[in-house]
Design a protein around this motif. Structure first.
Motif, PDB file in Angstrom:
ATOM      1  N   SER A  67       0.850  -1.194   0.000  1.00  0.00           N
ATOM      2  CA  SER A  67       0.000   0.000   0.000  1.00  0.00           C
ATOM      3  C   SER A  67       0.885   1.243   0.000  1.00  0.00           C
ATOM      4  CB  SER A  67      -0.908  -0.005   1.234  1.00  0.00           C
ATOM      5  OG  SER A  67      -1.762  -1.135   1.207  1.00  0.00           O
ATOM      6  N   TRP A  68       0.295   2.377  -0.394  1.00  0.00           N
ATOM      7  CA  TRP A  68       1.091   3.589  -0.587  1.00  0.00           C
ATOM      8  C   TRP A  68       0.337   4.838  -0.149  1.00  0.00           C
ATOM      9  CZ3 TRP A  68       6.085   3.521  -1.948  1.00  0.00           C
ATOM     10  CH2 TRP A  68       6.580   2.318  -2.460  1.00  0.00           C
ATOM     11  N   ILE A  69       1.122   5.823   0.266  1.00  0.00           N
ATOM     12  CA  ILE A  69       0.610   7.169   0.524  1.00  0.00           C
ATOM     13  C   ILE A  69       1.432   8.136  -0.315  1.00  0.00           C
ATOM     14  CG2 ILE A  69       0.603   9.031   2.251  1.00  0.00           C
ATOM     15  CD1 ILE A  69      -0.503   7.060   4.231  1.00  0.00           C
ATOM     16  N   ALA A  70       0.741   9.082  -0.934  1.00  0.00           N
ATOM     17  CA  ALA A  70       1.400  10.151  -1.689  1.00  0.00           C
ATOM     18  C   ALA A  70       1.264  11.427  -0.870  1.00  0.00           C
ATOM     19  CB  ALA A  70       0.750  10.338  -3.051  1.00  0.00           C
ATOM     20  N   GLU A  71       2.382  12.093  -0.652  1.00  0.00           N
ATOM     21  CA  GLU A  71       2.392  13.334   0.111  1.00  0.00           C
ATOM     22  C   GLU A  71       2.945  14.457  -0.740  1.00  0.00           C
ATOM     23  OE1 GLU A  71       3.268  11.810   4.595  1.00  0.00           O
ATOM     24  OE2 GLU A  71       4.971  11.839   3.224  1.00  0.00           O
ATOM     25  N   VAL A  72       2.497  15.656  -0.449  1.00  0.00           N
ATOM     26  CA  VAL A  72       3.059  16.839  -1.091  1.00  0.00           C
ATOM     27  C   VAL A  72       3.593  17.746   0.001  1.00  0.00           C
ATOM     28  CG1 VAL A  72       1.599  16.711  -3.144  1.00  0.00           C
ATOM     29  CG2 VAL A  72       0.835  18.025  -1.165  1.00  0.00           C
ATOM     30  N   GLN A  86       4.666  19.979   7.622  1.00  0.00           N
ATOM     31  CA  GLN A  86       5.588  19.854   6.504  1.00  0.00           C
ATOM     32  C   GLN A  86       4.978  19.145   5.300  1.00  0.00           C
ATOM     33  OE1 GLN A  86       8.717  21.281   6.495  1.00  0.00           O
ATOM     34  NE2 GLN A  86       7.873  22.195   8.348  1.00  0.00           N
ATOM     35  N   LEU A  87       4.206  18.108   5.530  1.00  0.00           N
ATOM     36  CA  LEU A  87       3.676  17.312   4.438  1.00  0.00           C
ATOM     37  C   LEU A  87       2.166  17.161   4.561  1.00  0.00           C
ATOM     38  CD1 LEU A  87       6.338  14.471   4.315  1.00  0.00           C
ATOM     39  CD2 LEU A  87       6.127  16.408   2.766  1.00  0.00           C
ATOM     40  N   GLN A  88       1.536  16.970   3.427  1.00  0.00           N
ATOM     41  CA  GLN A  88       0.104  16.726   3.387  1.00  0.00           C
ATOM     42  C   GLN A  88      -0.145  15.465   2.587  1.00  0.00           C
ATOM     43  OE1 GLN A  88      -0.977  20.261   1.294  1.00  0.00           O
ATOM     44  NE2 GLN A  88      -1.464  21.379   3.159  1.00  0.00           N
ATOM     45  N   ILE A  89      -1.095  14.652   3.036  1.00  0.00           N
ATOM     46  CA  ILE A  89      -1.463  13.476   2.266  1.00  0.00           C
ATOM     47  C   ILE A  89      -2.352  13.940   1.124  1.00  0.00           C
ATOM     48  CG2 ILE A  89      -2.717  11.304   2.247  1.00  0.00           C
ATOM     49  CD1 ILE A  89      -1.781  10.805   5.069  1.00  0.00           C
ATOM     50  N   ALA A  90      -1.931  13.632  -0.082  1.00  0.00           N
ATOM     51  CA  ALA A  90      -2.699  14.002  -1.269  1.00  0.00           C
ATOM     52  C   ALA A  90      -3.410  12.796  -1.863  1.00  0.00           C
ATOM     53  CB  ALA A  90      -1.771  14.627  -2.314  1.00  0.00           C
ATOM     54  N   GLY A  91      -2.981  11.585  -1.504  1.00  0.00           N
ATOM     55  CA  GLY A  91      -3.612  10.383  -2.021  1.00  0.00           C
ATOM     56  C   GLY A  91      -3.095   9.151  -1.311  1.00  0.00           C
TER      57      GLY A  91
END
Length: 195
Positions: A67-72, A86-91
């Motif tokens: 499984s994966w999390i994408a952060e910006v 610092q980071l936000q979960i985008a997906g």
């Protein structure tokens, strides 16, 4: 990964502000500590449909390796703010290797925050799962979707998934699907992609 080409930028009306470039995502494995915040947002990301029950905490404990999390970074404008801002979960994507069907991986859920859609983020998340599946020796990835979910069907089709040709499926909303597949009441279509 740009949303607007250089030519489109030059064609803007004089004095109009350029659209912000999407943030470059960073990908990581989820942890149990991601669960509570994502569970609060998942229904919002799916247009208010109540889907939180499809994403129990155990996914983040037992299926983190597929499984994966994408952060910006800070330049992202929305998502879930993480520690320190610092980071936000985008997906995110939840997937697993089928324990009962060797050689099959399953795309269980994928979600992208509405403000980060149309930036290729969903495709990149699925690409990460496909690579995990290949490394594990899987030859196929499957996904289950409600046959009336046009956004989900379009997404899967654009990624090379196609409806399962199972003879037990019948057309529901024009898609080969299984009546009462979940809970005896919820219709589902099974899509697959060979690796």
């Amino acid at each position: 990964m740009a949303l607007v080409s250089d030519r489109q930028r030059s064609e803007r009306a004089p004095g109009s502000a350029p659209s912000p470039e999407p943030a470059t995502p960073r990908f990581r494995r989820p942890t149990e500590s991601d669960y509570a915040a994502l569970a609060d947002l998942v229904d919002e990301w799916w247009d208010g449909r109540v889907l939180q029950g499809l994403l129990p905490r155990l996914w983040f404990r037992h299926f983190a390796d597929t499984s994966w999390i994408a952060e910006v970074g800070d330049e992202g404008t929305s998502g879930l703010e993480m520690a320190g801002g610092q980071l936000q979960i985008a997906g995110f994507l939840v997937g697993f290797l089928s324990p009962g069907h060797e050689g099959i991986a399953v795309l269980h859920a994928v979600g992208v925050h509405p403000t980060h859609r149309r930036q290729n983020l969903g495709r990149l998340l699925v690409d990460h799962l496909l690579e995990d599946a290949r490394r594990a020796g899987a030859g196929r990835v499957e996904a289950i979707v409600w046959p009336g979910n046009r956004r989900g069907l379009g997404f899967l089709t654009a990624l090379g998934f196609s409806p399962d040709p199972d003879p037990a499926a019948r057309p529901i909303y024009g898609i080969p699907a299984f009546e009462g597949y979940d809970f005896g009441t919820d219709d589902r279509a099974r899509f697959g992609r060979e690796l």
